[in-house]
Design an enzyme around this catalytic site. Structure first.
Site, mmCIF file in Angstrom:
data_model
loop_
_atom_site.group_PDB
_atom_site.id
_atom_site.type_symbol
_atom_site.label_atom_id
_atom_site.label_comp_id
_atom_site.label_asym_id
_atom_site.label_seq_id
_atom_site.Cartn_x
_atom_site.Cartn_y
_atom_site.Cartn_z
ATOM 1 N N ASP A 160 42.569 11.009 28.325
ATOM 2 C CA ASP A 160 43.241 10.637 29.294
ATOM 3 C C ASP A 160 44.823 9.397 28.387
ATOM 4 O O ASP A 160 44.346 8.783 28.105
ATOM 5 C CB ASP A 160 43.425 10.159 30.824
ATOM 6 C CG ASP A 160 44.661 10.182 31.769
ATOM 7 O OD1 ASP A 160 44.797 11.811 31.996
ATOM 8 O OD2 ASP A 160 44.948 9.382 32.228
ATOM 9 N N GLU A 204 26.805 9.425 17.631
ATOM 10 C CA GLU A 204 25.472 9.272 18.054
ATOM 11 C C GLU A 204 24.248 10.286 18.768
ATOM 12 O O GLU A 204 23.524 10.117 18.443
ATOM 13 C CB GLU A 204 25.117 8.618 18.749
ATOM 14 C CG GLU A 204 26.258 7.212 17.167
ATOM 15 C CD GLU A 204 26.491 5.405 18.667
ATOM 16 O OE1 GLU A 204 26.428 5.671 19.171
ATOM 17 O OE2 GLU A 204 27.626 4.909 18.086
#
Ligand code: NOJ
Length: 556
Positions: free
Chosen positions: A217, A270
């Site tokens: 956002d 990751e």
């Protein structure tokens, strides 16, 4: 149909490059407990409808713990579910069910600001001026003799000043804090590493839980210009500047944000096969593309179609500019026509022009020509869904759902309505609970008939059960388009304009052997020879001509 495609994508064909992503607005999708507010249980039960529709992933607007001052975009605990929507266990059940159905789950991260009820903001209020706690947010002294004038002239996107003055722990009026949105949404200070560390942890929390990624956002608002200079023109939009202006805006699209993009991306990397999409309202498509350079976001919203008029040149320009800009940095383009902040396109496209983004349409505004809205919206969606890249669908648009443009003031919930004293009605009209079944209470949104925003009577005709299996309905059109899109691998395809099939008011492109032909506002045109795969014309037997505001897909 069982969805058997693998949930780990192959290199170069990562899912987010071509995915059709369906936005669920949790308050209004489906209500499992009957309290009038949508919830995770209701959503889980209705997920098979999305598998049947044929989307690849689902993005959820926020369901985190929140005082709900901005419908959940004011988060007080980023690692828990608001009781309105259920529990973390309900989330896990929903995620497992979605995965079973072949749907990836994307959650909405709100890092620009928290709720004023977030423990970090509460601690900042208590800790006093100059404290490390206060440095997590944007506190400043006011101007004027007694600090009674806000630190600068910035205005909130929702109207009114972007600063609120607090009462200090000693009971005296004191500093001001910045809130680009509602006063209940204080902005974080992203120049403080502690803020970044908080969010590292939040990202990992949801990634560990198994989400496929994030919609981020206000990704373009997190860094404010040094010294917080006055803004040249306040216009309460999330872009802040006009298209042509090159002026750097002091709180939108500052260069410093790119370091945050890289930090988020490292965490995403990751994990296997995750993606993040930026909500970054930038004035030009070239600027948007800077957000998806290697090492930054996977996708960014490309809001071009949302403000475009339905005509050949605007549509062509947006596609050209997008393909150039996004291809140039090795990212897919995204496409979107509706979301929870804009007038639904089935209504927007009924007008020549509409109030600006976020302002909404109320009963005092000229009411839309419903048939025109339906016609043009179906055409625009059919044009969009044939394009390579990733497309977003806002819940209900697959039903052709119009905006509620007749909502009475007493039902309004959007802070925009209150901060502008009703002058701008705001975004509630596009957030109304979905109609599932014309014959049930609340049109099947729940079993009690409660609804947090009123459903207009006309939603009955748009209910899913009225369209399912009905040839020529908008729902069947979307289903067909998404099926073909998968079959012909259009999301990963290559767009080539087909001037030989275009006319003065019509536009044609070919993607992986499928001709997408749009007739905008001209007289009927002849359809080229080939197999008619899909058409927006309700009468599916018309195979020779294409009327105005209609689009066809043809296998050449
Ligand atoms: C953008 C969201 O889409 C909108 O609904 C919200 O009000 C603002 N950001 C503030 O979080």
């Amino acid at each position: 149909m069982s969805n058997t495609y693998p949930l780990v994508s192959a290199p170069g064909r990562e899912w987010w490059r071509s995915a059709v992503i369906y936005q669920i607005y949790p308050r209004s999708f489906a209500d499992g407990n009957g309290d009038g507010m949508g919830d995770l249980k209701g959503i889980t039960e209705r997920l098979p409808a999305l598998q049947e529709l044929g989307v690849d992933a689902v993005w959820f607007s926020p369901f985190f713990k929140s005082p709900q001052k901005d419908a959940g975009y004011d988060v007080s605990d980023y690692k828990d579910i608001d009781p309105l929507f259920g529990t973390l266990q309900d989330f896990d059940i929903m995620l497992a069910e979605a995965t079973k159905l072949g749907l990836r789950v994307i959650v909405d991260l709100v890092p620009n600001h928290s709720s004023d009820q977030h423990p970090l903001f509460q601690a900042a209020l208590k800790a006093g001026k100059g404290s490390p706690e206060r440095d997590m947010y944007m506190f400043r002294d006011g101007k004027g003799k007694n600090g009674e004038v806000p630190p600068n002239n910035w205005e909130s996107v929702f109207g009114g000043p972007a600063w609120t003055r607090i009462t200090e722990p000693n009971g005296e009026l004191g500093q001001w804090y910045l809130h680009i949105f509602d006063s209940s949404q204080p902005d974080f200070n992203w120049r403080n590493d502690k803020v970044a560390e908080e969010f590292d942890d939040i990202l990992r929390f949801w990634l560990d839980r198994g989400v496929a990624g994030f919609r981020i956002d206000v990704a373009h608002g997190m860094i404010k210009a040094d010294g917080l200079p006055d803004v040249a023109v306040n216009n309460s939009t999330m872009t802040g500047v006009e298209k042509e202006s090159e002026e750097p805006h002091p709180f939108w699209g500052q260069d410093g944000v790119h370091a945050i993009n890289h930090r988020f991306r490292k965490i995403m990397d990751e994990y296997e096969d995750r993606a993040m999409c930026a909500e970054a309202w930038l004035p030009t498509i070239d600027k948007m593309a800077l957000w998806v350079r290697p090492g930054e976001y996977h996708q960014t919203f490309n809001f071009g179609f949302m403000s475009a008029d339905w005509n050949k040149s605007e549509y062509k320009d947006i596609v050209d500019e997008s393909m150039d800009a996004f291809n140039g940095v090795g990212a897919p383009s995204t496409w979107v026509l509706s979301n929870h902040d804009t007038i639904r396109h089935a209504t927007r496209m009924a007008y020549k022009s509409v109030p600006k983004q976020g302002d909404g349409i109320g009963p005092d505004y000229e009411q839309p020509d419903e048939a025109k809205g339906q016609r043009v919206a179906r055409a625009a969606s059919t044009f969009m869904l044939g394009l390579p890249g990733s497309s977003y669908i806002y819940q209900g648009e697959e039903l052709g759902l119009p905006e509620n443009t007749t909502m009475a003031p007493e039902f309004r919930q959007d802070p925009t309505f209150f901060r502008t004293k009703g002058e701008r009605v705001g975004r509630d009209g596009c957030r109304v609970p979905l109609p599932w079944d014309a014959n049930e209470k609340a049109f099947g949104f729940n079993q009690t008939g409660e609804a947090w925003l009123p459903q207009p009577e006309l939603y009955k005709t748009y209910a899913r059960n009225q369209q399912r299996g009905v040839a020529g309905s908008t729902l069947e059109l979307y289903k067909r388009l998404l099926k073909l899109r998968r079959e012909y691998d259009l999301g990963n395809g290559e767009l080539v304009w087909a001037p030989e099939h275009s006319g003065e008011t019509s536009l044609a492109y070919i993607n992986n052997g499928v001709l997408v032909l749009a007739n905008f506002d001209g007289p009927a045109i002849a359809l080229p020879k080939g197999e008619l795969l899909a058409t927006t014309q309700h009468d599916l037997s018309i195979e020779e001509v294409l009327e105005h505001d209609q689009v066809a897909w043809i296998k050449l």
